[in-house]
Design a protein around this motif. Structure first.
Motif, PDB file in Angstrom:
ATOM      1  N   GLN A  11       3.571  18.672  -2.946  1.00 52.40           N
ATOM      2  CA  GLN A  11       4.805  17.549  -2.994  1.00 52.40           C
ATOM      3  C   GLN A  11       4.687  16.702  -4.179  1.00 52.40           C
ATOM      4  OE1 GLN A  11       5.224  15.629   0.932  1.00 52.40           O
ATOM      5  NE2 GLN A  11       5.095  17.441   1.789  1.00 52.40           N
ATOM      6  N   GLU A  12       3.551  16.099  -4.544  1.00 54.81           N
ATOM      7  CA  GLU A  12       3.450  15.494  -5.808  1.00 54.81           C
ATOM      8  C   GLU A  12       3.522  16.542  -7.083  1.00 54.81           C
ATOM      9  OE1 GLU A  12       2.548  12.048  -8.104  1.00 54.81           O
ATOM     10  OE2 GLU A  12       2.863  12.400  -5.967  1.00 54.81           O
ATOM     11  N   ILE A  13       3.219  17.637  -6.973  1.00 56.02           N
ATOM     12  CA  ILE A  13       3.588  18.558  -8.228  1.00 56.02           C
ATOM     13  C   ILE A  13       4.974  18.660  -8.283  1.00 56.02           C
ATOM     14  CG2 ILE A  13       3.343  20.975  -8.956  1.00 56.02           C
ATOM     15  CD1 ILE A  13       0.575  20.884  -7.438  1.00 56.02           C
ATOM     16  N   ALA A  14       5.765  18.949  -7.363  1.00 56.22           N
ATOM     17  CA  ALA A  14       7.220  19.112  -7.250  1.00 56.22           C
ATOM     18  C   ALA A  14       7.849  17.998  -7.755  1.00 56.22           C
ATOM     19  CB  ALA A  14       7.645  19.577  -5.652  1.00 56.22           C
ATOM     20  N   GLN A  15       7.363  16.664  -7.249  1.00 51.58           N
ATOM     21  CA  GLN A  15       8.165  15.406  -7.633  1.00 51.58           C
ATOM     22  C   GLN A  15       7.845  15.110  -9.082  1.00 51.58           C
ATOM     23  OE1 GLN A  15       6.317  11.976  -5.850  1.00 51.58           O
ATOM     24  NE2 GLN A  15       8.535  10.889  -5.670  1.00 51.58           N
ATOM     25  N   ARG A  16       6.579  15.418  -9.606  1.00 47.83           N
ATOM     26  CA  ARG A  16       6.498  15.097 -11.162  1.00 47.83           C
ATOM     27  C   ARG A  16       7.176  16.201 -11.862  1.00 47.83           C
ATOM     28  NH1 ARG A  16       0.271  13.398 -11.895  1.00 47.83           N
ATOM     29  NH2 ARG A  16       0.069  11.787 -10.287  1.00 47.83           N
ATOM     30  N   LEU A  17       7.337  17.303 -11.634  1.00 45.73           N
ATOM     31  CA  LEU A  17       7.813  18.397 -12.396  1.00 45.73           C
ATOM     32  C   LEU A  17       9.484  18.263 -12.476  1.00 45.73           C
ATOM     33  CD1 LEU A  17       5.953  21.655 -11.513  1.00 45.73           C
ATOM     34  CD2 LEU A  17       6.031  20.143 -13.712  1.00 45.73           C
ATOM     35  N   GLN A  18       9.957  17.799 -11.366  1.00 43.35           N
ATOM     36  CA  GLN A  18      11.393  17.551 -11.029  1.00 43.35           C
ATOM     37  C   GLN A  18      11.665  16.288 -12.112  1.00 43.35           C
ATOM     38  OE1 GLN A  18      14.130  18.876  -9.733  1.00 43.35           O
ATOM     39  NE2 GLN A  18      13.114  20.077  -8.080  1.00 43.35           N
ATOM     40  N   LEU A  19      11.185  15.117 -12.009  1.00 38.85           N
ATOM     41  CA  LEU A  19      11.437  13.922 -13.012  1.00 38.85           C
ATOM     42  C   LEU A  19      10.961  14.343 -14.495  1.00 38.85           C
ATOM     43  CD1 LEU A  19       9.356  11.347 -10.900  1.00 38.85           C
ATOM     44  CD2 LEU A  19      11.748  11.370 -11.325  1.00 38.85           C
ATOM     45  N   ALA A  20      10.087  14.956 -14.872  1.00 37.89           N
ATOM     46  CA  ALA A  20       9.840  15.383 -16.220  1.00 37.89           C
ATOM     47  C   ALA A  20      10.586  16.543 -16.619  1.00 37.89           C
ATOM     48  CB  ALA A  20       8.198  15.767 -16.329  1.00 37.89           C
ATOM     49  N   LEU A  21      11.107  17.423 -15.905  1.00 36.28           N
ATOM     50  CA  LEU A  21      11.658  18.540 -16.498  1.00 36.28           C
ATOM     51  C   LEU A  21      12.910  18.929 -15.927  1.00 36.28           C
ATOM     52  CD1 LEU A  21       8.441  20.794 -16.705  1.00 36.28           C
ATOM     53  CD2 LEU A  21       9.538  19.520 -18.594  1.00 36.28           C
ATOM     54  N   ALA A  22      13.392  18.058 -14.987  1.00 36.50           N
ATOM     55  CA  ALA A  22      14.849  18.540 -14.409  1.00 36.50           C
ATOM     56  C   ALA A  22      14.872  19.961 -14.405  1.00 36.50           C
ATOM     57  CB  ALA A  22      15.946  17.936 -15.092  1.00 36.50           C
ATOM     58  N   PRO A  23      14.234  20.749 -13.556  1.00 35.29           N
ATOM     59  CA  PRO A  23      14.519  22.108 -13.559  1.00 35.29           C
ATOM     60  C   PRO A  23      15.743  22.595 -12.467  1.00 35.29           C
ATOM     61  CG  PRO A  23      12.671  21.512 -11.866  1.00 35.29           C
ATOM     62  CD  PRO A  23      13.093  20.393 -12.607  1.00 35.29           C
TER      63      PRO A  23
END
Length: 94
Positions: A11-23
């Motif tokens: 969940q932390e991986i997903a959250q960080r990637l959402q914030l940084a890269l807006a996939p």
């Protein structure tokens, strides 16, 4: 958009990637059970992951720069908690 989430590290991986890269698309897959008994396996689980990500941010970037962007977004998680990360990063339409 995000599938295969299991525990707090995923969940932390997903959250960080959402914030940084807006996939546009993101899958975080916990591969830890496949590595039970191997070097780097963490008895707490959540030590090996595959990330499949599609983001506009990757357009025009080569494979290495895409991986660097993912690694940068995850920062300390890679040093402290994640033993192995397979990255499949694409731009939309690829």
């Amino acid at each position: 958009m995000t599938a295969h989430l299991t525990g707090p590290v995923a969940q932390e991986i997903a959250q960080r990637l959402q914030l940084a890269l807006a996939p546009e698309s993101l899958q975080v897959i916990d591969d830890s059970e496949k590595h039970r008994g191997h070097a780097g396996h963490d008895s707490r689980g959540e030590s090996h992951f595959t990330v499949e990500i599609v983001a506009e941010r990757f357009r025009g970037l080569g494979r290495l720069d895409r991986q660097r962007a993912v690694n940068s977004a995850l920062g300390d998680l890679l040093r402290e908690r994640v033993h192995a990360l397979a990255i499949k990063a694409r731009a939309p339409g690829e």
